[in-house]
Design a protein around this motif. Structure first.
Motif, PDB file in Angstrom:
ATOM      1  N   ARG A 138       5.386 -16.481 -18.827  1.00  0.00           N
ATOM      2  CA  ARG A 138       5.661 -15.103 -19.321  1.00  0.00           C
ATOM      3  C   ARG A 138       6.502 -14.567 -18.013  1.00  0.00           C
ATOM      4  NH1 ARG A 138       4.980 -11.640 -24.727  1.00  0.00           N
ATOM      5  NH2 ARG A 138       5.602 -10.397 -22.997  1.00  0.00           N
ATOM      6  N   THR A 164       4.741  -6.748 -24.800  1.00  0.00           N
ATOM      7  CA  THR A 164       3.880  -8.451 -25.723  1.00  0.00           C
ATOM      8  C   THR A 164       4.433  -8.748 -26.794  1.00  0.00           C
ATOM      9  OG1 THR A 164       2.288  -6.957 -23.862  1.00  0.00           O
ATOM     10  CG2 THR A 164       1.868  -9.110 -25.741  1.00  0.00           C
ATOM     11  N   ALA A 168      -2.951  -7.426 -23.975  1.00  0.00           N
ATOM     12  CA  ALA A 168      -1.556  -6.882 -23.775  1.00  0.00           C
ATOM     13  C   ALA A 168      -1.728  -6.195 -22.624  1.00  0.00           C
ATOM     14  CB  ALA A 168      -1.471  -6.241 -24.770  1.00  0.00           C
ATOM     15  N   ILE A 209      -1.471  -9.180 -19.435  1.00  0.00           N
ATOM     16  CA  ILE A 209      -0.010 -10.376 -20.217  1.00  0.00           C
ATOM     17  C   ILE A 209       0.896  -9.506 -19.311  1.00  0.00           C
ATOM     18  CG2 ILE A 209       1.467 -11.214 -21.556  1.00  0.00           C
ATOM     19  CD1 ILE A 209      -0.886 -11.665 -23.122  1.00  0.00           C
ATOM     20  N   GLN A 210       0.982  -7.786 -19.340  1.00  0.00           N
ATOM     21  CA  GLN A 210       1.903  -7.236 -18.983  1.00  0.00           C
ATOM     22  C   GLN A 210       1.910  -7.145 -17.476  1.00  0.00           C
ATOM     23  OE1 GLN A 210       5.368  -6.052 -20.286  1.00  0.00           O
ATOM     24  NE2 GLN A 210       4.166  -7.427 -21.648  1.00  0.00           N
TER      25      GLN A 210
END
Length: 340
Positions: A44, A105, A170, A173-174
Protein backbone atom coordinates in the motif's frame (compact mmCIF):
# COMPACT_ATOMS: atom_id res chain seq x y z
CA UNK A 1 -33.46 -51.07 17.82
CA UNK A 2 -30.66 -52.75 19.69
CA UNK A 3 -28.81 -50.94 22.47
CA UNK A 4 -25.48 -50.85 20.68
CA UNK A 5 -27.15 -49.44 17.53
CA UNK A 6 -28.82 -46.66 19.55
CA UNK A 7 -25.48 -45.84 21.16
CA UNK A 8 -23.84 -45.67 17.73
CA UNK A 9 -26.55 -43.34 16.40
CA UNK A 10 -26.22 -41.03 19.41
CA UNK A 11 -22.44 -40.91 18.97
CA UNK A 12 -22.83 -40.18 15.25
CA UNK A 13 -25.34 -37.41 15.97
CA UNK A 14 -22.98 -35.89 18.50
CA UNK A 15 -20.16 -36.08 16.00
CA UNK A 16 -22.10 -34.30 13.26
CA UNK A 17 -23.51 -31.60 15.56
CA UNK A 18 -20.27 -30.83 17.36
CA UNK A 19 -18.76 -27.50 16.23
CA UNK A 20 -15.58 -27.58 14.22
CA UNK A 21 -12.86 -25.99 16.33
CA UNK A 22 -9.47 -25.34 14.77
CA UNK A 23 -6.87 -24.48 17.37
CA UNK A 24 -3.90 -22.49 16.14
CA UNK A 25 -0.85 -21.96 18.31
CA UNK A 26 -0.70 -18.32 19.50
CA UNK A 27 2.94 -18.09 18.46
CA UNK A 28 1.96 -19.03 14.90
CA UNK A 29 -0.78 -16.39 15.08
CA UNK A 30 1.76 -13.74 16.11
CA UNK A 31 4.09 -14.58 13.22
CA UNK A 32 1.40 -14.84 10.54
CA UNK A 33 -0.45 -11.69 11.61
CA UNK A 34 2.69 -9.55 11.88
CA UNK A 35 4.13 -10.75 8.55
CA UNK A 36 0.82 -10.31 6.71
CA UNK A 37 0.42 -6.79 8.15
CA UNK A 38 3.92 -5.81 7.00
CA UNK A 39 3.28 -7.30 3.55
CA UNK A 40 -0.01 -5.40 3.06
CA UNK A 41 1.42 -2.14 4.44
CA UNK A 42 4.43 -2.35 2.12
CA UNK A 43 2.38 -2.77 -1.04
CA UNK A 44 0.00 0.00 0.00
CA UNK A 45 3.02 2.30 0.41
CA UNK A 46 3.80 2.07 -3.31
CA UNK A 47 2.25 5.22 -4.81
CA UNK A 48 2.46 6.84 -8.27
CA UNK A 49 4.54 9.69 -6.81
CA UNK A 50 7.25 9.45 -4.13
CA UNK A 51 6.39 10.66 -0.61
CA UNK A 52 6.67 14.45 -0.30
CA UNK A 53 7.87 14.33 3.32
CA UNK A 54 10.52 11.91 4.52
CA UNK A 55 12.44 11.37 7.74
CA UNK A 56 15.83 13.03 8.00
CA UNK A 57 18.96 11.63 9.66
CA UNK A 58 18.51 14.09 12.54
CA UNK A 59 14.94 12.92 13.14
CA UNK A 60 16.11 9.31 13.07
CA UNK A 61 18.80 10.05 15.67
CA UNK A 62 16.32 11.82 17.97
CA UNK A 63 13.62 9.17 17.63
CA UNK A 64 14.94 6.78 20.33
CA UNK A 65 15.36 9.72 22.75
CA UNK A 66 11.81 10.95 22.15
CA UNK A 67 10.51 7.39 22.42
CA UNK A 68 12.35 6.89 25.71
CA UNK A 69 10.88 10.10 27.13
CA UNK A 70 7.35 9.04 26.17
CA UNK A 71 7.83 5.54 27.55
CA UNK A 72 9.15 6.85 30.86
CA UNK A 73 6.31 9.37 31.09
CA UNK A 74 3.73 6.61 30.67
CA UNK A 75 5.50 4.51 33.29
CA UNK A 76 5.33 7.41 35.78
CA UNK A 77 1.68 8.09 34.95
CA UNK A 78 0.72 4.49 35.70
CA UNK A 79 2.82 4.53 38.86
CA UNK A 80 1.45 7.73 40.44
CA UNK A 81 -2.06 7.98 38.98
CA UNK A 82 -5.00 5.62 38.90
CA UNK A 83 -4.52 3.00 36.19
CA UNK A 84 -8.25 3.12 35.39
CA UNK A 85 -8.14 6.90 34.96
CA UNK A 86 -5.13 6.81 32.64
CA UNK A 87 -6.63 4.03 30.56
CA UNK A 88 -9.98 5.86 30.35
CA UNK A 89 -8.23 8.91 28.88
CA UNK A 90 -6.23 6.70 26.52
CA UNK A 91 -9.40 4.91 25.42
CA UNK A 92 -10.94 8.24 24.37
CA UNK A 93 -7.77 9.18 22.53
CA UNK A 94 -7.50 5.86 20.67
CA UNK A 95 -11.24 5.88 19.97
CA UNK A 96 -10.73 8.92 17.72
CA UNK A 97 -7.45 7.60 16.25
CA UNK A 98 -9.10 4.24 15.62
CA UNK A 99 -11.89 5.78 13.55
CA UNK A 100 -9.34 7.67 11.45
CA UNK A 101 -7.08 4.63 10.97
CA UNK A 102 -9.91 2.22 10.13
CA UNK A 103 -11.51 4.73 7.75
CA UNK A 104 -8.23 5.26 5.90
CA UNK A 105 -7.62 1.50 5.73
CA UNK A 106 -11.10 0.75 4.35
CA UNK A 107 -11.26 3.77 2.03
CA UNK A 108 -9.54 2.26 -1.08
CA UNK A 109 -12.02 -0.65 -1.10
CA UNK A 110 -15.08 1.56 -0.44
CA UNK A 111 -14.16 4.15 -3.10
CA UNK A 112 -14.65 1.60 -5.88
CA UNK A 113 -18.40 1.43 -5.20
CA UNK A 114 -19.05 5.17 -4.88
CA UNK A 115 -19.56 7.89 -7.52
CA UNK A 116 -16.36 9.47 -8.82
CA UNK A 117 -17.20 12.97 -7.57
CA UNK A 118 -17.65 11.58 -4.03
CA UNK A 119 -13.97 10.62 -4.11
CA UNK A 120 -12.63 13.84 -5.65
CA UNK A 121 -14.77 16.75 -4.42
CA UNK A 122 -13.59 18.09 -1.06
CA UNK A 123 -15.90 19.55 1.59
CA UNK A 124 -14.44 22.24 3.87
CA UNK A 125 -15.73 22.29 7.46
CA UNK A 126 -14.82 25.26 9.66
CA UNK A 127 -14.63 24.93 13.41
CA UNK A 128 -17.35 27.06 15.11
CA UNK A 129 -15.98 30.32 16.56
CA UNK A 130 -12.55 29.46 15.12
CA UNK A 131 -13.14 29.93 11.40
CA UNK A 132 -9.43 29.95 10.64
CA UNK A 133 -9.35 26.25 11.60
CA UNK A 134 -10.84 24.05 8.88
CA UNK A 135 -10.92 20.39 7.94
CA UNK A 136 -11.24 19.09 4.38
CA UNK A 137 -12.78 15.71 3.60
CA UNK A 138 -14.69 13.89 0.87
CA UNK A 139 -18.04 12.12 0.99
CA UNK A 140 -16.17 8.84 0.51
CA UNK A 141 -14.24 9.46 3.72
CA UNK A 142 -17.49 10.11 5.56
CA UNK A 143 -18.92 6.81 4.29
CA UNK A 144 -15.72 4.96 5.30
CA UNK A 145 -15.89 6.45 8.80
CA UNK A 146 -19.33 4.89 9.50
CA UNK A 147 -18.17 1.26 9.93
CA UNK A 148 -15.04 2.56 11.69
CA UNK A 149 -17.16 4.43 14.23
CA UNK A 150 -19.37 1.44 15.03
CA UNK A 151 -16.33 -0.80 15.34
CA UNK A 152 -14.60 1.59 17.76
CA UNK A 153 -17.78 1.74 19.87
CA UNK A 154 -17.63 -2.05 20.14
CA UNK A 155 -13.95 -1.89 21.07
CA UNK A 156 -14.48 0.80 23.74
CA UNK A 157 -17.41 -1.07 25.31
CA UNK A 158 -16.04 -4.63 25.23
CA UNK A 159 -12.23 -4.26 24.96
CA UNK A 160 -12.20 -7.64 23.21
CA UNK A 161 -8.74 -8.85 22.16
CA UNK A 162 -9.93 -9.33 18.57
CA UNK A 163 -11.15 -5.71 18.36
CA UNK A 164 -7.81 -4.62 19.85
CA UNK A 165 -5.93 -6.55 17.18
CA UNK A 166 -7.98 -5.21 14.27
CA UNK A 167 -7.37 -1.64 15.43
CA UNK A 168 -3.69 -2.42 15.95
CA UNK A 169 -3.39 -3.87 12.44
CA UNK A 170 -5.07 -0.75 11.00
CA UNK A 171 -2.57 1.47 12.86
CA UNK A 172 0.33 -0.62 11.53
CA UNK A 173 -0.87 -0.59 7.93
CA UNK A 174 -1.35 3.17 8.02
CA UNK A 175 2.05 3.69 9.66
CA UNK A 176 3.90 1.59 7.08
CA UNK A 177 1.92 3.16 4.23
CA UNK A 178 2.36 6.80 5.27
CA UNK A 179 5.81 6.93 6.91
CA UNK A 180 8.89 7.15 4.74
CA UNK A 181 12.51 6.76 5.80
CA UNK A 182 13.71 8.48 2.64
CA UNK A 183 16.95 6.53 2.35
CA UNK A 184 18.59 3.34 3.55
CA UNK A 185 21.13 5.41 5.51
CA UNK A 186 18.33 7.01 7.53
CA UNK A 187 16.73 3.61 7.96
CA UNK A 188 19.95 2.11 9.30
CA UNK A 189 20.34 5.00 11.77
CA UNK A 190 16.74 4.64 12.99
CA UNK A 191 16.83 0.85 13.32
CA UNK A 192 20.25 0.97 14.98
CA UNK A 193 19.05 3.48 17.58
CA UNK A 194 15.85 1.56 18.32
CA UNK A 195 17.85 -1.68 18.50
CA UNK A 196 19.71 -0.22 21.51
CA UNK A 197 16.50 1.40 22.85
CA UNK A 198 14.61 -1.90 22.89
CA UNK A 199 17.44 -3.84 24.56
CA UNK A 200 17.91 -1.21 27.28
CA UNK A 201 14.25 -0.78 28.25
CA UNK A 202 13.47 -4.52 28.24
CA UNK A 203 16.61 -6.08 29.73
CA UNK A 204 17.89 -3.36 32.07
CA UNK A 205 14.68 -1.80 33.43
CA UNK A 206 11.13 -2.99 34.24
CA UNK A 207 9.68 0.00 32.36
CA UNK A 208 8.83 -1.52 28.97
CA UNK A 209 7.18 -4.69 30.33
CA UNK A 210 5.31 -2.73 33.02
CA UNK A 211 3.86 -0.23 30.54
CA UNK A 212 2.93 -2.99 28.06
CA UNK A 213 0.97 -4.85 30.76
CA UNK A 214 -0.70 -1.71 32.17
CA UNK A 215 -1.52 0.00 28.88
CA UNK A 216 -5.08 -1.05 27.98
CA UNK A 217 -5.07 0.29 24.42
CA UNK A 218 -4.37 -1.08 20.92
CA UNK A 219 -0.60 -0.53 21.02
CA UNK A 220 0.07 -4.26 20.95
CA UNK A 221 -1.36 -7.38 19.34
CA UNK A 222 -2.87 -9.91 21.77
CA UNK A 223 -3.35 -13.65 21.22
CA UNK A 224 -5.01 -15.85 23.88
CA UNK A 225 -3.00 -18.75 25.32
CA UNK A 226 -3.92 -21.73 27.47
CA UNK A 227 -1.46 -20.63 30.17
CA UNK A 228 -3.28 -19.08 33.13
CA UNK A 229 -0.10 -17.35 34.30
CA UNK A 230 0.35 -15.71 30.90
CA UNK A 231 -3.12 -15.45 29.33
CA UNK A 232 -1.93 -13.57 26.22
CA UNK A 233 1.03 -13.59 23.88
CA UNK A 234 1.71 -10.02 22.81
CA UNK A 235 3.72 -8.13 20.21
CA UNK A 236 4.15 -4.36 20.28
CA UNK A 237 3.06 -2.40 17.23
CA UNK A 238 6.50 -0.78 17.08
CA UNK A 239 7.96 -4.22 16.32
CA UNK A 240 5.79 -4.23 13.19
CA UNK A 241 5.81 -0.60 12.04
CA UNK A 242 9.49 0.30 12.58
CA UNK A 243 11.01 -2.59 10.61
CA UNK A 244 7.98 -2.48 8.30
CA UNK A 245 8.83 0.98 6.99
CA UNK A 246 12.34 -0.28 6.18
CA UNK A 247 10.91 -3.26 4.29
CA UNK A 248 8.54 -0.88 2.46
CA UNK A 249 11.51 1.29 1.47
CA UNK A 250 13.16 -1.79 -0.04
CA UNK A 251 10.01 -2.49 -2.07
CA UNK A 252 9.82 1.11 -3.39
CA UNK A 253 13.54 0.91 -4.24
CA UNK A 254 12.84 -2.17 -6.37
CA UNK A 255 9.86 -0.48 -8.03
CA UNK A 256 11.89 2.66 -8.81
CA UNK A 257 14.42 0.54 -10.71
CA UNK A 258 11.82 -1.65 -12.38
CA UNK A 259 13.24 -4.76 -10.73
CA UNK A 260 11.18 -7.73 -9.54
CA UNK A 261 11.12 -7.10 -5.77
CA UNK A 262 14.68 -8.30 -5.23
CA UNK A 263 15.50 -6.37 -2.06
CA UNK A 264 11.94 -6.47 -0.80
CA UNK A 265 12.11 -10.26 -0.67
CA UNK A 266 15.38 -10.11 1.26
CA UNK A 267 14.06 -7.52 3.73
CA UNK A 268 10.76 -9.37 4.21
CA UNK A 269 12.57 -12.69 4.70
CA UNK A 270 14.87 -11.01 7.23
CA UNK A 271 11.85 -9.69 9.14
CA UNK A 272 10.19 -13.11 9.18
CA UNK A 273 13.36 -14.87 10.36
CA UNK A 274 13.94 -12.24 13.07
CA UNK A 275 10.37 -12.54 14.34
CA UNK A 276 10.50 -16.35 14.39
CA UNK A 277 13.80 -16.21 16.30
CA UNK A 278 12.20 -13.82 18.83
CA UNK A 279 9.38 -16.31 19.49
CA UNK A 280 11.82 -19.23 19.82
CA UNK A 281 14.04 -17.41 22.34
CA UNK A 282 11.04 -16.08 24.28
CA UNK A 283 9.63 -19.58 24.70
CA UNK A 284 13.03 -21.06 25.47
CA UNK A 285 13.73 -18.65 28.34
CA UNK A 286 10.06 -18.05 29.26
CA UNK A 287 10.75 -14.31 29.49
CA UNK A 288 9.90 -11.16 27.53
CA UNK A 289 12.30 -10.42 24.69
CA UNK A 290 13.11 -7.16 22.86
CA UNK A 291 11.89 -8.17 19.40
CA UNK A 292 14.05 -5.57 17.64
CA UNK A 293 17.12 -7.34 19.04
CA UNK A 294 16.44 -10.10 16.51
CA UNK A 295 14.40 -8.32 13.83
CA UNK A 296 16.81 -5.43 13.15
CA UNK A 297 19.85 -7.65 12.38
CA UNK A 298 17.55 -9.84 10.30
CA UNK A 299 16.15 -7.03 8.14
CA UNK A 300 19.34 -4.97 7.78
CA UNK A 301 21.59 -8.03 7.56
CA UNK A 302 19.62 -9.74 4.80
CA UNK A 303 19.47 -6.55 2.70
CA UNK A 304 23.18 -5.81 3.29
CA UNK A 305 24.19 -9.35 2.33
CA UNK A 306 22.01 -9.17 -0.79
CA UNK A 307 23.45 -5.86 -2.03
CA UNK A 308 27.03 -7.06 -1.33
CA UNK A 309 26.33 -10.24 -3.27
CA UNK A 310 24.95 -8.23 -6.21
CA UNK A 311 27.66 -5.57 -6.00
CA UNK A 312 25.04 -2.82 -5.69
CA UNK A 313 26.11 -1.10 -2.48
CA UNK A 314 26.50 2.32 -4.14
CA UNK A 315 23.03 2.54 -5.82
CA UNK A 316 21.38 1.32 -2.62
CA UNK A 317 23.15 3.90 -0.45
CA UNK A 318 22.54 6.70 -2.98
CA UNK A 319 18.79 6.04 -3.18
CA UNK A 320 16.92 9.07 -1.76
CA UNK A 321 13.14 9.39 -2.01
CA UNK A 322 13.12 13.09 -1.10
CA UNK A 323 15.28 13.88 -4.15
CA UNK A 324 13.02 11.77 -6.32
CA UNK A 325 9.97 13.65 -5.01
CA UNK A 326 11.67 16.99 -5.78
CA UNK A 327 12.59 15.84 -9.29
CA UNK A 328 9.05 14.56 -9.85
CA UNK A 329 7.46 17.84 -8.75
CA UNK A 330 9.89 19.93 -10.84
CA UNK A 331 9.23 17.85 -13.95
CA UNK A 332 5.47 18.28 -13.43
CA UNK A 333 5.88 22.06 -13.22
CA UNK A 334 7.87 22.32 -16.47
CA UNK A 335 5.73 23.71 -19.32
CA UNK A 336 5.33 21.47 -22.29
CA UNK A 337 7.12 22.51 -25.47
CA UNK A 338 4.81 23.63 -28.20
CA UNK A 339 5.18 21.60 -31.38
CA UNK A 340 4.40 23.53 -34.52
Amino acid sequence: MKAHERAANIALAGLTLAPLVVKVDPNVNVILTACLTVYVGCYRSVKPTPPSETMSNEHAMRFPIVGSAMLLSLFLLFKFLSKDLVNAVLTCYFFVLGIIALSATLLPAIKRFLPKHWNEDFIAWHLPYFHSVSVEFTKSQVVASIPGTFFCIWYASKKHWLANNILGIAFCIQGIEMLSLGSFKTGAILLGGLFIYDIFWVFFTPVMVSVAKSFDAPIKLLFPTSDAARPFSMLGLGDIVIPGIFVALALRFDVSRGKDNCYFRSAFLGYSVGLILTIIVMNWFQAAQPALLYIVPGVVGFVAAHCLWNGEVKPLLEYDESKMAAESSSSDEKPEKKVE
